[in-house]
Design a protein around this motif. Structure first.
Motif, mmCIF file in Angstrom:
data_model
loop_
_atom_site.group_PDB
_atom_site.id
_atom_site.type_symbol
_atom_site.label_atom_id
_atom_site.label_comp_id
_atom_site.label_asym_id
_atom_site.label_seq_id
_atom_site.Cartn_x
_atom_site.Cartn_y
_atom_site.Cartn_z
ATOM 1 N N ILE A 165 -6.131 1.325 2.602
ATOM 2 C CA ILE A 165 -6.016 0.910 1.204
ATOM 3 C C ILE A 165 -4.535 0.845 0.856
ATOM 4 O O ILE A 165 -3.695 1.417 1.558
ATOM 5 N N ALA A 166 -4.216 0.143 -0.224
ATOM 6 C CA ALA A 166 -2.805 -0.016 -0.606
ATOM 7 C C ALA A 166 -2.639 0.142 -2.116
ATOM 8 O O ALA A 166 -3.595 0.070 -2.870
ATOM 9 N N HIS A 167 -1.393 0.320 -2.509
ATOM 10 C CA HIS A 167 -0.992 0.368 -3.926
ATOM 11 C C HIS A 167 -1.823 1.368 -4.732
ATOM 12 O O HIS A 167 -2.169 1.109 -5.884
ATOM 13 N N ASN A 168 -2.129 2.497 -4.138
ATOM 14 C CA ASN A 168 -2.887 3.525 -4.839
ATOM 15 C C ASN A 168 -2.039 4.055 -5.985
ATOM 16 O O ASN A 168 -0.861 4.359 -5.819
ATOM 17 N N HIS A 169 -2.648 4.131 -7.179
ATOM 18 C CA HIS A 169 -1.899 4.569 -8.350
ATOM 19 C C HIS A 169 -2.832 5.174 -9.402
ATOM 20 O O HIS A 169 -4.026 4.949 -9.390
ATOM 21 N N ALA A 170 -2.225 5.943 -10.283
ATOM 22 C CA ALA A 170 -2.931 6.421 -11.467
ATOM 23 C C ALA A 170 -2.850 5.304 -12.494
ATOM 24 O O ALA A 170 -1.796 4.703 -12.676
ATOM 25 N N CYS A 171 -3.967 4.990 -13.154
ATOM 26 C CA CYS A 171 -3.997 3.882 -14.109
ATOM 27 C C CYS A 171 -4.499 4.378 -15.460
ATOM 28 O O CYS A 171 -5.549 5.009 -15.551
ATOM 29 N N GLY A 172 -3.744 4.070 -16.504
ATOM 30 C CA GLY A 172 -4.117 4.502 -17.844
ATOM 31 C C GLY A 172 -4.858 3.454 -18.650
ATOM 32 O O GLY A 172 -5.173 3.691 -19.817
#
Length: 188
Positions: free
Chosen positions: A41-48
């Motif tokens: 997987i790529a660009h894993n981030h916390a998203c608000g």
């Protein structure tokens, strides 16, 4: 007050560049929806943002992408429905528990061919950690008091996530490059 960011990032992050995929599972106790992700997987981030699925009490989701051709519904797909057919990301959620399993981008966009997923649904902790926080101000739209924002941004930095009110600079550059090529400003 310390707001719960997300259970998987609240106290520590871990790196795993060798993650090779797995099976996402919704929250249903009986007949859960299962989606197989082949490869990393790529660009894993916390998203608000207010569109992404979040665990109960969390201010942020954790979301990553995988190539859509690597995403296969393997069990109980009849329980999936698109949350908002007009949205860029076609989020497929379980119509019983509400969990978002995958969200392909199918229309003409820089993210076409990618599916957005929630890696905590792998049921293991060996997936790559988020590397940034996106759409941080959007948590206000989800009900967070604006007076909490300095503390939330500080907490994100404490756990190693740089907070942005859009995507990371690398992803914003990717989007701008795609648009410039599409419009003929840059050579394809």
């Amino acid at each position: 007050m310390t707001r719960l960011l997300h259970p998987s990032i609240q106290s520590s992050l871990r790196a795993n560049d060798s993650f090779a995929g797995g099976v996402l599972t919704c929250k249903c106790q009986e007949k859960p929806v299962k989606v197989k992700i082949e490869g990393g997987i790529a660009h894993n981030h916390a998203c608000g943002c207010t569109k992404c699925w979040k665990p109960e009490g969390a201010a942020f989701s954790v979301v990553a992408v995988a190539p859509s051709e690597n995403v296969t519904v393997i069990a109980n797909g009849d329980k999936l429905a698109v949350v908002d057919p007009s949205a860029l990301i076609q989020r497929h959620a379980c119509n019983e528990c509400g969990t978002h399993l995958h969200g392909p981008v199918e229309r003409d966009h820089a993210f076409r061919g990618l599916s957005f997923i929630h890696p905590e649904l792998f049921g293991t902790n060996d997936w790559p950690a988020p590397s940034f926080a996106a759409f941080v101000s959007s948590v206000i739209e989800g009900g967070v008091d604006p007076s909490e924002m300095d503390g939330i941004r500080a907490n994100l930095r404490e756990v190693g996530l740089e907070p942005y009110d859009c995507l990371s600079p690398a992803l914003m550059d990717f989007l701008a490059t795609w648009t410039a090529k599409k419009n003929g400003v840059l050579a394809a």
